[in-house]
Design a protein around this motif. Structure first.
Motif, PDB file in Angstrom:
ATOM      1  N   ASP A   4       0.818  -1.210   0.000  1.00 35.06           N
ATOM      2  CA  ASP A   4       0.000   0.000   0.000  1.00 35.06           C
ATOM      3  C   ASP A   4       0.853   1.261   0.000  1.00 35.06           C
ATOM      4  O   ASP A   4       0.385   2.340   0.321  1.00 35.06           O
ATOM      5  CB  ASP A   4      -0.939   0.013   1.213  1.00 35.06           C
ATOM      6  N   ALA A   5       2.126   1.165  -0.369  1.00 33.84           N
ATOM      7  CA  ALA A   5       3.010   2.321  -0.370  1.00 33.84           C
ATOM      8  C   ALA A   5       3.690   2.440  -1.726  1.00 33.84           C
ATOM      9  O   ALA A   5       3.915   1.449  -2.420  1.00 33.84           O
ATOM     10  CB  ALA A   5       4.059   2.204   0.738  1.00 33.84           C
ATOM     11  N   ILE A   6       4.039   3.659  -2.099  1.00 32.80           N
ATOM     12  CA  ILE A   6       4.738   3.913  -3.355  1.00 32.80           C
ATOM     13  C   ILE A   6       5.860   4.893  -3.090  1.00 32.80           C
ATOM     14  O   ILE A   6       5.811   5.665  -2.135  1.00 32.80           O
ATOM     15  CB  ILE A   6       3.792   4.498  -4.419  1.00 32.80           C
ATOM     16  N   PRO A   7       6.921   4.900  -3.911  1.00 33.73           N
ATOM     17  CA  PRO A   7       7.941   5.926  -3.763  1.00 33.73           C
ATOM     18  C   PRO A   7       7.327   7.298  -3.991  1.00 33.73           C
ATOM     19  O   PRO A   7       6.553   7.507  -4.916  1.00 33.73           O
ATOM     20  CB  PRO A   7       8.957   5.577  -4.855  1.00 33.73           C
ATOM     21  N   SER A   8       7.651   8.248  -3.140  1.00 35.14           N
ATOM     22  CA  SER A   8       7.017   9.558  -3.216  1.00 35.14           C
ATOM     23  C   SER A   8       7.912  10.618  -3.837  1.00 35.14           C
ATOM     24  O   SER A   8       7.461  11.715  -4.117  1.00 35.14           O
ATOM     25  CB  SER A   8       6.634  10.020  -1.805  1.00 35.14           C
ATOM     26  N   GLY A   9       9.182  10.318  -3.987  1.00 34.00           N
ATOM     27  CA  GLY A   9      10.103  11.344  -4.438  1.00 34.00           C
ATOM     28  C   GLY A   9      10.508  12.272  -3.318  1.00 34.00           C
ATOM     29  O   GLY A   9      11.205  13.256  -3.529  1.00 34.00           O
ATOM     30  N   GLY A  10      10.076  11.967  -2.104  1.00 33.19           N
ATOM     31  CA  GLY A  10      10.389  12.799  -0.947  1.00 33.19           C
ATOM     32  C   GLY A  10      11.237  12.033   0.035  1.00 33.19           C
ATOM     33  O   GLY A  10      12.291  11.518  -0.299  1.00 33.19           O
ATOM     34  N   THR A  11      10.743  11.906   1.281  1.00 30.65           N
ATOM     35  CA  THR A  11      11.538  11.291   2.329  1.00 30.65           C
ATOM     36  C   THR A  11      11.345   9.792   2.410  1.00 30.65           C
ATOM     37  O   THR A  11      12.081   9.124   3.121  1.00 30.65           O
ATOM     38  CB  THR A  11      11.157  11.913   3.686  1.00 30.65           C
ATOM     39  N   GLY A  12      10.368   9.234   1.728  1.00 33.34           N
ATOM     40  CA  GLY A  12      10.143   7.810   1.819  1.00 33.34           C
ATOM     41  C   GLY A  12       8.870   7.414   1.105  1.00 33.34           C
ATOM     42  O   GLY A  12       8.290   8.198   0.367  1.00 33.34           O
ATOM     43  N   PRO A  13       8.422   6.159   1.309  1.00 26.39           N
ATOM     44  CA  PRO A  13       7.197   5.702   0.666  1.00 26.39           C
ATOM     45  C   PRO A  13       5.992   6.476   1.178  1.00 26.39           C
ATOM     46  O   PRO A  13       6.003   7.042   2.268  1.00 26.39           O
ATOM     47  CB  PRO A  13       7.122   4.225   1.063  1.00 26.39           C
ATOM     48  N   ALA A  14       4.939   6.469   0.383  1.00 22.72           N
ATOM     49  CA  ALA A  14       3.704   7.155   0.740  1.00 22.72           C
ATOM     50  C   ALA A  14       2.525   6.236   0.511  1.00 22.72           C
ATOM     51  O   ALA A  14       2.524   5.443  -0.434  1.00 22.72           O
ATOM     52  CB  ALA A  14       3.542   8.435  -0.092  1.00 22.72           C
ATOM     53  N   LEU A  15       1.517   6.325   1.377  1.00 22.95           N
ATOM     54  CA  LEU A  15       0.304   5.556   1.159  1.00 22.95           C
ATOM     55  C   LEU A  15      -0.414   6.064  -0.091  1.00 22.95           C
ATOM     56  O   LEU A  15      -0.303   7.235  -0.463  1.00 22.95           O
ATOM     57  CB  LEU A  15      -0.635   5.675   2.358  1.00 22.95           C
ATOM     58  N   VAL A  16      -1.161   5.167  -0.721  1.00 26.28           N
ATOM     59  CA  VAL A  16      -1.933   5.517  -1.912  1.00 26.28           C
ATOM     60  C   VAL A  16      -3.385   5.743  -1.502  1.00 26.28           C
ATOM     61  O   VAL A  16      -4.037   4.820  -0.997  1.00 26.28           O
ATOM     62  CB  VAL A  16      -1.867   4.393  -2.958  1.00 26.28           C
ATOM     63  N   PRO A  17      -3.921   6.945  -1.686  1.00 24.47           N
ATOM     64  CA  PRO A  17      -5.319   7.179  -1.305  1.00 24.47           C
ATOM     65  C   PRO A  17      -6.283   6.547  -2.297  1.00 24.47           C
ATOM     66  O   PRO A  17      -5.985   6.432  -3.489  1.00 24.47           O
ATOM     67  CB  PRO A  17      -5.434   8.704  -1.327  1.00 24.47           C
ATOM     68  N   THR A  18      -7.423   6.124  -1.801  1.00 26.80           N
ATOM     69  CA  THR A  18      -8.472   5.587  -2.652  1.00 26.80           C
ATOM     70  C   THR A  18      -9.720   6.451  -2.535  1.00 26.80           C
ATOM     71  O   THR A  18      -9.971   7.075  -1.501  1.00 26.80           O
ATOM     72  CB  THR A  18      -8.814   4.136  -2.268  1.00 26.80           C
ATOM     73  N   ALA A  19     -10.501   6.491  -3.599  1.00 24.67           N
ATOM     74  CA  ALA A  19     -11.716   7.293  -3.635  1.00 24.67           C
ATOM     75  C   ALA A  19     -12.857   6.542  -2.969  1.00 24.67           C
ATOM     76  O   ALA A  19     -12.981   5.324  -3.086  1.00 24.67           O
ATOM     77  CB  ALA A  19     -12.076   7.635  -5.074  1.00 24.67           C
ATOM     78  N   ALA A  20     -13.704   7.290  -2.253  1.00 18.91           N
ATOM     79  CA  ALA A  20     -14.859   6.705  -1.585  1.00 18.91           C
ATOM     80  C   ALA A  20     -15.963   7.749  -1.510  1.00 18.91           C
ATOM     81  O   ALA A  20     -15.734   8.937  -1.764  1.00 18.91           O
ATOM     82  CB  ALA A  20     -14.481   6.215  -0.182  1.00 18.91           C
ATOM     83  N   THR A  21     -17.155   7.297  -1.176  1.00 17.21           N
ATOM     84  CA  THR A  21     -18.288   8.211  -0.985  1.00 17.21           C
ATOM     85  C   THR A  21     -18.977   7.880   0.326  1.00 17.21           C
ATOM     86  O   THR A  21     -18.893   6.757   0.834  1.00 17.21           O
ATOM     87  CB  THR A  21     -19.312   8.120  -2.133  1.00 17.21           C
ATOM     88  N   LEU A  22     -19.666   8.870   0.866  1.00 12.13           N
ATOM     89  CA  LEU A  22     -20.421   8.711   2.100  1.00 12.13           C
ATOM     90  C   LEU A  22     -21.781   9.357   1.898  1.00 12.13           C
ATOM     91  O   LEU A  22     -21.863  10.508   1.435  1.00 12.13           O
ATOM     92  CB  LEU A  22     -19.679   9.362   3.262  1.00 12.13           C
ATOM     93  N   ALA A  23     -22.836   8.623   2.222  1.00 14.16           N
ATOM     94  CA  ALA A  23     -24.191   9.167   2.057  1.00 14.16           C
ATOM     95  C   ALA A  23     -24.455  10.240   3.099  1.00 14.16           C
ATOM     96  O   ALA A  23     -24.207  10.050   4.292  1.00 14.16           O
ATOM     97  CB  ALA A  23     -25.220   8.040   2.192  1.00 14.16           C
TER      98      ALA A  23
END
Length: 312
Positions: A4-23
């Motif tokens: 669930d992490a990707i290289p960020s080009g910064g200080t380290g890996p970053a989580l990948v956000p996912t899209a969601a909805t809430l009623a």
């Protein structure tokens, strides 16, 4: 590297956000969520990130151009195992602290934020005592409104580049809450010393000065008059911007109110890693690089728990 992490080009890996909805009563509301893998029986911290006017949840979490410095929270989340949620204001922007009661009745964004907190506690192993809120520009106005209306749901909040409404324009805070405010003295949109620039758009109202806004929260908390003052090392060889931090309250896990004053900078979040392009700087003013805004906010949030800030 976790899945669930990707290289960020910064200080380290970053989580990948996912899209969601809430009623919600006004219809389905969109948001992005980033959650570490696995479970956390002890509960994870939650940081809610509120975007500015004309932006989006995607922009503030680095998924749209230009990526915001607040997207560094995804790196912090991968490193320190926290949940990050970025609500999307949707059409018309936030029903922030300047919104009329009629507008709030149509689209209550504090209610949306509270519902996201409940959802994260129920589904993402979030610790109810470690919920933090940060907003930039108009998202900062939204953060002020939430801090006034649902302070019991928050352990601390932070505002970047936004002063509070003038006294009497909206409800005043009534419950002390740890607060960290970032303000730039050469901001061409929201004046550091308050009021309104003569050329500002019609939808921007006069505001309190940044220091006056900080004073409101410090006075409510009963903190001492004299802060601890720290001058950060300047990174600009031309000396155009500089950063001074003022902190009232000495305990990182207790009641604190802080001001990060960025002299010479404009309407841009300070960052070393996420630099806005030059054409944006022409419109908004200089962007300081002496600190990472997300890291500074997280350092302020990290030890604080809701209901524990009874003493300075």
């Amino acid at each position: 590297m976790p899945d669930d992490a990707i290289p960020s080009g910064g200080t380290g890996p970053a989580l990948v956000p996912t899209a969601a909805t809430l009623a919600r009563p006004e219809g389905a509301r969109r948001y992005l969520v980033a959650t570490p893998a696995g479970t956390s029986p002890a509960g994870r911290p939650l940081v809610l990130v509120l975007h500015g006017a004309g932006a989006s949840a995607q922009q503030v979490l680095g998924q749209a151009y230009p990526p915001s410095p607040l997207s560094v929270f995804l790196e912090i989340a991968a490193r320190d195992s926290l949940v990050v949620i970025a609500p999307d204001a949707g059409k018309g922007g936030w029903s922030d602290c300047f919104a009329s009661s009629a507008r709030v009745a149509r689209k209550d964004d504090v209610g949306f934020i509270a519902a996201l907190i409940d959802h994260a506690i129920a589904h993402h192993d979030v610790d109810p005592g470690r919920v933090y809120l940060i907003g930039v520009s108009r998202g900062g106005w939204m953060a002020y409104r939430a801090a006034v209306e649902i302070p019991q749901r928050l352990a601390a909040f932070s505002v970047v580049l936004a002063g509070m409404p003038l006294p009497g324009r909206s409800p005043a805070p009534s419950m002390p809450l740890p607060a960290l405010v970032f303000g730039c003295t050469a901001d061409p949109l929201i004046p550091y010393h308050g009021g309104k620039h003569w050329y500002a758009p019609w939808f921007i109202e006069p505001v309190r000065g940044i220091e006056d806004s900080v004073h409101a929260w410090r006075e409510l908390a009963g903190l001492p008059d004299t802060p601890e003052v720290t001058q950060l090392q300047a990174s600009d060889p031309r000396g155009r911007t500089s950063v001074t931090r003022f902190m009232w309250g000495s305990s990182s896990d207790g009641m604190q109110v802080g001001l990060v004053r960025i002299d010479g900078a404009g309407h841009a979040e300070p960052s070393r890693l996420k630099r806005y392009p030059r054409f944006i700087n022409w419109l908004t003013g200089l962007q300081n690089a002496d600190l990472e805004v997300a890291e500074a906010a997280w350092a302020f949030f990290r030890d604080k728990r809701a209901g524990a800030q009874l003493t300075a």
